[in-house]
Design a protein around this motif. Structure first.
Motif, PDB file in Angstrom:
ATOM      1  N   ASP A 175       0.842  -1.198   0.000  1.00  0.00           N
ATOM      2  CA  ASP A 175       0.000   0.000   0.000  1.00  0.00           C
ATOM      3  C   ASP A 175       0.881   1.254   0.000  1.00  0.00           C
ATOM      4  O   ASP A 175       1.846   1.347   0.772  1.00  0.00           O
ATOM      5  CB  ASP A 175      -0.890   0.051   1.252  1.00  0.00           C
ATOM      6  N   ARG A 176       0.531   2.233  -0.855  1.00  0.00           N
ATOM      7  CA  ARG A 176       1.170   3.551  -0.769  1.00  0.00           C
ATOM      8  C   ARG A 176       0.323   4.400   0.156  1.00  0.00           C
ATOM      9  O   ARG A 176      -0.881   4.546  -0.047  1.00  0.00           O
ATOM     10  CB  ARG A 176       1.278   4.210  -2.143  1.00  0.00           C
ATOM     11  N   VAL A 177       0.954   4.951   1.176  1.00  0.00           N
ATOM     12  CA  VAL A 177       0.207   5.632   2.220  1.00  0.00           C
ATOM     13  C   VAL A 177       0.806   6.991   2.534  1.00  0.00           C
ATOM     14  O   VAL A 177       1.976   7.271   2.258  1.00  0.00           O
ATOM     15  CB  VAL A 177       0.162   4.791   3.517  1.00  0.00           C
ATOM     16  N   ALA A 178      -0.025   7.825   3.123  1.00  0.00           N
ATOM     17  CA  ALA A 178       0.430   9.042   3.786  1.00  0.00           C
ATOM     18  C   ALA A 178       0.172   8.860   5.268  1.00  0.00           C
ATOM     19  O   ALA A 178      -0.914   8.429   5.665  1.00  0.00           O
ATOM     20  CB  ALA A 178      -0.323  10.260   3.264  1.00  0.00           C
TER      21      ALA A 178
ATOM     22  N   PRO B 287      -5.189   8.112  -2.536  1.00  0.00           N
ATOM     23  CA  PRO B 287      -6.249   7.922  -3.528  1.00  0.00           C
ATOM     24  C   PRO B 287      -5.675   7.764  -4.935  1.00  0.00           C
ATOM     25  O   PRO B 287      -4.619   8.320  -5.256  1.00  0.00           O
ATOM     26  CB  PRO B 287      -7.068   9.215  -3.412  1.00  0.00           C
ATOM     27  N   ASP B 288      -6.387   7.037  -5.777  1.00  0.00           N
ATOM     28  CA  ASP B 288      -5.915   6.778  -7.137  1.00  0.00           C
ATOM     29  C   ASP B 288      -6.102   7.972  -8.069  1.00  0.00           C
ATOM     30  O   ASP B 288      -5.430   8.065  -9.099  1.00  0.00           O
ATOM     31  CB  ASP B 288      -6.651   5.568  -7.731  1.00  0.00           C
ATOM     32  N   ASP B 289      -7.012   8.891  -7.720  1.00  0.00           N
ATOM     33  CA  ASP B 289      -7.376   9.962  -8.653  1.00  0.00           C
ATOM     34  C   ASP B 289      -6.588  11.250  -8.454  1.00  0.00           C
ATOM     35  O   ASP B 289      -6.833  12.236  -9.148  1.00  0.00           O
ATOM     36  CB  ASP B 289      -8.875  10.263  -8.544  1.00  0.00           C
ATOM     37  N   LEU B 290      -5.647  11.262  -7.513  1.00  0.00           N
ATOM     38  CA  LEU B 290      -4.870  12.467  -7.257  1.00  0.00           C
ATOM     39  C   LEU B 290      -3.383  12.155  -7.266  1.00  0.00           C
ATOM     40  O   LEU B 290      -2.961  11.047  -6.888  1.00  0.00           O
ATOM     41  CB  LEU B 290      -5.230  13.065  -5.892  1.00  0.00           C
ATOM     42  N   ASP B 291      -2.590  13.136  -7.701  1.00  0.00           N
ATOM     43  CA  ASP B 291      -1.141  13.035  -7.579  1.00  0.00           C
ATOM     44  C   ASP B 291      -0.815  12.738  -6.108  1.00  0.00           C
ATOM     45  O   ASP B 291      -1.319  13.414  -5.213  1.00  0.00           O
ATOM     46  CB  ASP B 291      -0.510  14.372  -8.005  1.00  0.00           C
ATOM     47  N   PRO B 292       0.000  11.715  -5.829  1.00  0.00           N
ATOM     48  CA  PRO B 292       0.269  11.361  -4.431  1.00  0.00           C
ATOM     49  C   PRO B 292       0.777  12.535  -3.597  1.00  0.00           C
ATOM     50  O   PRO B 292       0.397  12.692  -2.432  1.00  0.00           O
ATOM     51  CB  PRO B 292       1.329  10.254  -4.545  1.00  0.00           C
TER      52      PRO B 292
END
Length: 364
Positions: free
Chosen positions: A120-123, A167-172
């Motif tokens: 998972d890519r997370v903040a 989220p997939d719809d925004l630049d990380p």
């Protein structure tokens, strides 16, 4: 270093190396943390990609290393490296604050309650000031000239930590900018909704309104049903950024540290106001914010540069009957709410995208 041989705690106390014994503290108040990569059963290890230093911390570092020839980015970078190496976390010793990070989940303990999976890519939604952190690349890709810090290394989340899958719809990194300050709009929304529920449409002033937390707070106030919204910015350039966005009815140019100047500017914009949100990343705004708030009103201090002693004593000295709130970075659903504000407002999103582009490009 290795994880200390004590019973692991969901609050991360087992990672505290200094102080110890009866004086052991929670990780945020600790002087030194253990950033070892070995995880306790409820911990998560994250491979770090980008750090996002909080505004107050970065400003202090930048000003410290500014001389006659301008900002010494190399010195800023070295100080961040030194802080992390000594403290096992990124906690500015002057401001006490840290920031957030983006990374990829590398390991999940079998007892972790965070619901994350490897890959998972997370903040992270908890401060770097309490997050065990190790940097392995010497920050070689960072010039020290922006809050955005490309980095390699690892970080540890505890059982009581918070993280959000990007989220997939925004630049990380756009998502990280929003999540970094998502506590501000959530609290602004809650306060305004409280007034509306009592049958009063509140007026709102936001100090530092063109910044990340400020612009989101304006959007949240509008979303929650606020009446007159006053955006306070320090100069004409920032005023121009906000005019025409629909985030505020009035844009006032004033130094938020100047009691008389700020009071005059907000009064001319229709103040005093019911709710004042302080999003300025410099000290000295505590008492001016009280002066522009109506009796019985509310001041939200959402800045790590705030002196809460100055705020409390200032209110007393001004005979101000105001409720003062500490801007807690956590409110349930705060990240999703802030992202929804961004998705639903093209002008707000444009402010964030312009800021991100400037940080990624760097100084001319």
């Amino acid at each position: 270093m290795t994880v200390r041989a004590v019973t692991h705690s969901p609050f991360g106390v087992h990672r505290v190396l200094d102080p110890t014994g009866e004086r052991v503290t929670l990780p945020q108040a600790a002087r030194v943390l253990d950033p070892s990569p070995e995880t306790a059963p409820d911990e998560v290890r994250i491979d770090v990609e980008v750090l996002n230093l909080d505004a107050a911390s970065y400003r202090q570092l930048r000003e410290k290393h500014t001389g006659a020839d301008g900002v010494d980015g190399g010195a800023v970078r070295q100080e961040v490296l030194d802080i992390v190496a000594v403290r096992g976390k990124m906690q500015n010793p002057v401001t006490g604050s840290g920031g957030m990070l983006i990374g990829t989940v590398a390991q999940v303990g079998p007892e972790s309650p965070l619901g994350l999976q490897v890959g998972d890519r997370v903040a992270t939604l908890v401060s770097l000031s309490l997050t065990p952190l190790a940097i392995t690349d010497g920050l070689a890709s960072w010039d020290g000239m922006s809050e955005r810090v490309p980095a390699s290394g690892h970080a540890i989340l505890f059982g009581r930590s918070i993280a959000a899958v990007l989220p997939d719809d925004l630049d990380p990194e756009l998502a990280l900018m929003v999540m970094d300050v998502c506590g501000a709009p959530a609290l602004a929304q809650r306060v305004v909704q409280g007034y509306v529920a009592r049958g009063h449409v509140p007026s709102v002033a936001v100090l530092g309104a063109a910044g990340k937390s400020g612009s989101l707070s304006l959007a949240a106030a509008r979303d929650a049903g606020a009446g007159r919204r006053v955006a306070v910015v320090p100069d004409a350039r920032e005023a121009e950024l906000l005019r025409g966005t629909g985030l505020a009815e009035e844009v006032a140019v004033a130094d938020a540290r100047s009691p008389l100047g700020l009071e005059a500017a907000v009064r001319q914009a229709g103040g005093p106001v019911d709710v004042t949100v302080v999003c300025v990343d410099v000290p000295g705004c505590e008492q001016p914010a009280i002066m522009v708030t109506a009796q019985g009103g509310t001041v939200i201090y959402f800045s790590m540069a705030t002196s809460f002693a100055a705020a409390a004593l200032g209110a007393e000295g001004l005979a101000a009957d105001v409720t003062m709130l500490v801007g807690n970075g956590y409110t349930p659903g705060h990240a999703d709410y802030a992202l929804s504000l961004l998705r639903g407002d093209d002008a707000l999103r444009g402010l964030f995208e312009s800021r991100l582009a400037a940080e990624q490009t760097g100084p001319a």
